[in-house]
Design a protein around this motif. Structure first.
Motif, PDB file in Angstrom:
ATOM      1  N   ILE A 168      40.871  -8.567  -0.250  1.00 15.74           N
ATOM      2  CA  ILE A 168      40.191  -9.215   0.877  1.00 15.74           C
ATOM      3  C   ILE A 168      40.343 -10.729   0.872  1.00 15.74           C
ATOM      4  CG2 ILE A 168      38.488  -7.352   0.985  1.00 15.74           C
ATOM      5  CD1 ILE A 168      36.421  -9.357  -0.112  1.00 15.74           C
ATOM      6  N   SER A 169      40.786 -11.316  -0.242  1.00 15.70           N
ATOM      7  CA  SER A 169      40.886 -12.772  -0.338  1.00 15.70           C
ATOM      8  C   SER A 169      42.263 -13.241   0.115  1.00 15.70           C
ATOM      9  CB  SER A 169      40.632 -13.233  -1.780  1.00 15.70           C
ATOM     10  OG  SER A 169      39.356 -12.818  -2.223  1.00 15.70           O
ATOM     11  N   LYS A 170      42.269 -14.240   1.003  1.00 15.66           N
ATOM     12  CA  LYS A 170      43.527 -14.720   1.568  1.00 15.66           C
ATOM     13  C   LYS A 170      44.132 -15.879   0.786  1.00 15.66           C
ATOM     14  CE  LYS A 170      42.165 -13.087   6.138  1.00 15.66           C
ATOM     15  NZ  LYS A 170      41.912 -13.408   7.563  1.00 15.66           N
ATOM     16  N   ASP A 171      43.279 -16.619   0.057  1.00 15.65           N
ATOM     17  CA  ASP A 171      43.766 -17.741  -0.741  1.00 15.65           C
ATOM     18  C   ASP A 171      42.762 -18.027  -1.851  1.00 15.65           C
ATOM     19  OD1 ASP A 171      41.618 -19.163   0.496  1.00 15.65           O
ATOM     20  OD2 ASP A 171      42.936 -19.836   2.099  1.00 15.65           O
ATOM     21  N   GLU A 172      43.003 -19.090  -2.628  1.00 16.41           N
ATOM     22  CA  GLU A 172      42.142 -19.398  -3.769  1.00 16.41           C
ATOM     23  C   GLU A 172      40.706 -19.699  -3.348  1.00 16.41           C
ATOM     24  OE1 GLU A 172      43.761 -22.447  -6.212  1.00 16.41           O
ATOM     25  OE2 GLU A 172      45.591 -21.314  -6.715  1.00 16.41           O
ATOM     26  N   ASP A 173      40.526 -20.478  -2.292  1.00 19.95           N
ATOM     27  CA  ASP A 173      39.176 -20.811  -1.834  1.00 19.95           C
ATOM     28  C   ASP A 173      38.441 -19.558  -1.376  1.00 19.95           C
ATOM     29  OD1 ASP A 173      39.597 -23.483  -2.369  1.00 19.95           O
ATOM     30  OD2 ASP A 173      40.156 -23.983  -0.308  1.00 19.95           O
TER      31      ASP A 173
END
Length: 263
Positions: A168-173
Motif C-alpha cells: 500500500i505504500s507508494k514511497d518512503e514517506d
C-alpha cells in the motif's frame, strides 16, 4: 520492465483466491512455499514460543487473506482481531473463519503449525483453536488517522503485519505514515512483528502486475527505530524460488518492542 504501470492492491480489483492459490497453496507447482509459508511460520513459532512476546490482544493487518502465521500465535493470544484494507480479502477471511461453503482450505498450514509444535495428531484442533481466537474481521482504511474509523479497537499487546506496508505504500514517506498508523494500535511495551519482501517492485495475480514498495533490510530497521522501536529479533532468507511472477530478492521477518507512544 519496472516502468510498466502497476495496480495497487488496495485501490484496484484484486482476486484474493487466485492470490492464495498462487503464493500460499499446497499445490505441487506452487514454488513459493519456502518463503511465503514455511519461513514466516518457523519464525513465528520461535517468537511466540520464546515467551518474550505475550499478552491478550493481537491485531493482524496483512495483505491478501492469508492467516497461516496466526496458527502459531493463538496459543499465546486469546483475542485476535484481523484488519483488511481490501473488501474481497475481508470476505475471503470471514468465509474461512465461519467455515462456510467454498472457504479456502488452510489444512496444509495448520498441519505445518501442528508439526512445529510437536502436535501432528491435532491438526483439526489447531484449526478450530485459531478460528475461536479470532473475534473480529474488520475493514480498515489508511486514509483515516484511525484506520478502523468509526470503530475504536482495544490497544493491542502485539501487532502482526505481513506485506501490507509493502503493497500500500507508494514511497518512503508513505511507508513511514502507514507504519506510524499501525504503531498507534500497539501499547508501549508491546511487539510489532513485520514480514516483508526485500528489494521487490511487483507481484503478479491473475496476469495483473501489482505494486510493491522497494526497500531493503536497513530501511525497515531504521523506520522502526525512528518510531521508538527496539528490534529484538530479525531473520532474513534469500529467495528460494525461481519464478517471474514477482521479483523480490529475500524474505524478512522482524520483531520489535515499542518503547514509547507515538504522538
Amino acid at each position: 520492465m519496472d516502468c510498466e504501470p502497476k495496480k495497487f492492491y488496495h485501490e484496484h480489483d484484486f482476486d484474493s483466491r487466485h492470490y492464495l492459490e498462487t503464493y500460499y497453496s499446497d499445490k505441487p507447482d506452487m514454488v513459493f512455499a519456502e518463503d511465503s509459508l514455511k519461513f514466516p511460520m518457523v519464525n513465528s513459532h520461535y517468537v511466540f514460543s520464546s515467551g518474550f512476546v505475550k499478552g491478550d490482544v493481537l491485531i493482524d493487518i496483512s495483505s491478501g487473506s492469508f492467516i497461516h502465521h496466526l496458527y502459531l500465535a493463538c496459543d499465546v493470544f486469546k483475542d485476535i482481531i484481523i484488519l483488511k484494507v481490501n473488501e474481497k480479502c475481508n470476505m475471503e477471511t470471514s468465509r474461512w473463519k465461519d467455515s462456510r461453503t467454498g472457504a479456502y482450505s488452510w489444512e496444509h498450514a495448520s498441519a505445518h503449525a501442528a508439526k512445529l509444535e510437536g502436535k501432528s495428531s491435532q491438526i483439526q484442533d489447531k484449526d478450530e483453536q485459531l478460528k475461536a481466537a479470532i473475534s473480529h474481521v474488520i475493514s480498515c482504511d489508511f486514509e483515516n488517522e484511525n484506520i478502523t474509523h468509526p470503530v475504536v479497537l482495544p490497544i493491542a499487546d502485539c501487532v502482526t503485519s505481513g506485506m501490507i506496508l509493502d503493497v500500500i505504500s507508494k514511497d518512503e514517506d508513505d511507508y513511514m505514515r502507514n507504519l506510524e498508523k499501525i504503531s498507534k494500535l500497539l501499547r508501549p511495551g508491546g511487539h510489532m512483528i513485520l514480514a516483508a519482501l526485500l528489494n521487490a517492485s511487483y507481484f503478479t495475480v491473475g496476469g495483473e502486475r501489482f505494486h510493491i514498495f522497494k526497500c531493503d533490510e536497513s530501511f525497515v530497521k531504521n523506520a522502526l527505530t525512528k518510531l521508538g522501536f527496539v528490534i529484538d529479533y530479525c531473520a532474513v532468507q534469500r529467495r528460494r524460488d525461481d519464478s517471474k511472477l514477482t521479483d523480490y530478492k529475500a524474505a524478512l521477518y522482524i520483531s520489535a518492542c515499542k518503547t514509547k507512544q507515538v504522538n
